[in-house]
Design an enzyme around this catalytic site. Structure first.
Site, PDB file in Angstrom:
ATOM      1  N   THR A 108      43.349  27.365  28.479  1.00 15.85           N
ATOM      2  CA  THR A 108      43.993  26.398  29.356  1.00 15.85           C
ATOM      3  C   THR A 108      43.138  25.163  29.500  1.00 15.85           C
ATOM      4  O   THR A 108      41.926  25.260  29.487  1.00 15.85           O
ATOM      5  CB  THR A 108      44.158  26.983  30.783  1.00 15.85           C
ATOM      6  OG1 THR A 108      44.964  28.122  30.726  1.00 15.85           O
ATOM      7  CG2 THR A 108      44.799  26.002  31.726  1.00 15.85           C
ATOM      8  N   VAL A 131      53.775  35.368  31.601  1.00 18.27           N
ATOM      9  CA  VAL A 131      53.281  34.115  32.135  1.00 18.27           C
ATOM     10  C   VAL A 131      51.957  34.406  32.832  1.00 18.27           C
ATOM     11  O   VAL A 131      51.862  35.350  33.611  1.00 18.27           O
ATOM     12  CB  VAL A 131      54.284  33.496  33.137  1.00 18.27           C
ATOM     13  CG1 VAL A 131      53.676  32.291  33.843  1.00 18.27           C
ATOM     14  CG2 VAL A 131      55.569  33.108  32.421  1.00 18.27           C
ATOM     15  N   ASP A 174      48.294  32.709  34.812  1.00 18.14           N
ATOM     16  CA  ASP A 174      48.077  31.990  36.063  1.00 18.14           C
ATOM     17  C   ASP A 174      48.341  30.494  35.920  1.00 18.14           C
ATOM     18  O   ASP A 174      48.492  29.804  36.920  1.00 18.14           O
ATOM     19  CB  ASP A 174      46.646  32.227  36.576  1.00 18.14           C
ATOM     20  CG  ASP A 174      45.589  31.667  35.626  1.00 18.14           C
ATOM     21  OD1 ASP A 174      45.875  31.572  34.417  1.00 18.14           O
ATOM     22  OD2 ASP A 174      44.493  31.327  36.100  1.00 18.14           O
ATOM     23  N   THR A 193      40.148  28.614  34.696  1.00 23.28           N
ATOM     24  CA  THR A 193      40.848  29.144  33.535  1.00 23.28           C
ATOM     25  C   THR A 193      40.140  30.417  33.123  1.00 23.28           C
ATOM     26  O   THR A 193      39.016  30.675  33.504  1.00 23.28           O
ATOM     27  CB  THR A 193      40.844  28.191  32.322  1.00 23.28           C
ATOM     28  OG1 THR A 193      39.604  28.332  31.635  1.00 23.28           O
ATOM     29  CG2 THR A 193      41.054  26.782  32.725  1.00 23.28           C
TER      30      THR A 193
END
Ligand SMILES: *[C@@H]1O[C@H](CO)[C@@H](O)[C@H](O)[C@H]1NC(C)=O
Length: 304
Positions: A241, A270, A272, A292
């Protein structure tokens, strides 16, 4: 607003990769000299530069929200480490889907998309949700339809030759490693069936496969580069991320995240990334936090 004491606290906690920005007092007035600020997870320099180019100018074009969009969009275009934007992190079926979140710390508005297919501009889609709907999170093909109807390009093939090659190598390796647990068969790509559901809810709440507790996990010295064979280990070259915070010249805060999720995830998963308060959160009065890492773990422990 007090001009003195424009304190700023930047914390990089070694819990996977987190940061927190605390806003204290002024700095917004001329000569404050503290803002703007741009912070990002991982050394995604181009993304930080893109955000900085927007926010340093100030004025109408230089809001924190615009800077976050510019920064995350840069990472989507550059496919930062293959973990952001199209062309990376194929799921079990070989498809790439995108998650993104944006939050305006001035208005406390949030927009997010999750498991979005066929549209590459994830952070822009999140911004459209924030600015043109009363909702927070749109998912899957419904997010796709929304994004295209609001003017984003699509439908687009989000796969790349690299992601397809990665996926077919994984298939050839009997779909190992994968994210299933308590299923049979363990390999050969399913279909999987449930077996041996743990009866002890405490035991099943420890970090599975490792037999360790949350506390032990938090104390583990190897958090940034786990030596364990756990599939979803996170390090400089296997992470997931961009999470970014910006404070603009007016002292307004915005945060954003963008990701293509976990490689070989079960379709529909999905992490966080698009979940407010789990991947990132920002509030003009307090500051911003972001993280992340292994989103499936982070959502359970909310480490920051
Ligand atoms: C999407 O792109 C990938 C990689 O370039 C390719 O293998 C695949 O066939 C494409 N899918 C479609 C539906 O065009």
């Amino acid at each position: 607003m007090a001009r003195s004491n424009p304190g700023l606290l930047l914390g990089l906690l070694l819990l996977r990769l987190n940061w927190c920005l605390a806003v204290d007092g002024g700095g917004a007035e001329e000569g404050g000299g503290v803002f703007p600020v741009v912070v990002s997870t991982w050394p995604f320099r181009e993304a930080v530069r893109a955000a900085w180019d927007v926010v340093k100018t100030g004025g109408a074009g230089g809001s924190a929200v615009d800077a976050v969009v510019a920064g995350c969009s840069a990472c989507e275009e550059l496919r930062c480490d293959g973990t952001v934007g199209p062309g990376g992190s194929p799921d079990e079926k070989g498809e790439t889907t995108l998650d993104a979140l944006i939050m305006n710390g001035k208005t406390m508005e949030i927009g997010a998309v999750a498991a979005m297919r066929y549209v590459k501009d994830a952070i822009m889609a999140a911004k459209l949700v924030m600015e043109h709907t009363g909702h927070t999170l749109l998912v899957g093909e419904k997010a796709t339809s929304f994004a295209i109807s609001m003017g984003l390009a699509g439908p687009t093939n989000l796969s790349s030759p690299e992601s397809i090659e990665k996926w077919s190598n994984w298939r050839q390796n009997n779909c190992q490693p994968n994210f299933w647990k308590n299923v049979a068969p363990a390999g050969n790509c399913g279909p999987y069936h449930p077996i041996n559901i743990p009866k002890d809810p405490v035991k099943s709440a420890v970090w599975e496969n490792q037999g360790i507790t949350c506390q032990e996990w938090l104390q583990n010295d190897n958090l940034l580069e786990p030596t364990s064979s756990h599939f979803n280990s996170v390090n400089r070259h296997n992470h997931d991320t961009i999470s970014m915070a910006v404070i603009d010249k007016m002292g307004h805060v915005a945060v954003g995240t963008s990701t293509n999720g976990a490689t070989f995830k079960i379709p529909g998963r999905v992490g966080d990334g698009p979940i407010p308060g789990s991947s990132a959160y920002g509030d003009d009065e307090v500051g911003a936090c972001g993280a992340t890492g292994d989103g499936d773990i982070m959502m359970r422990f909310l480490p920051w």
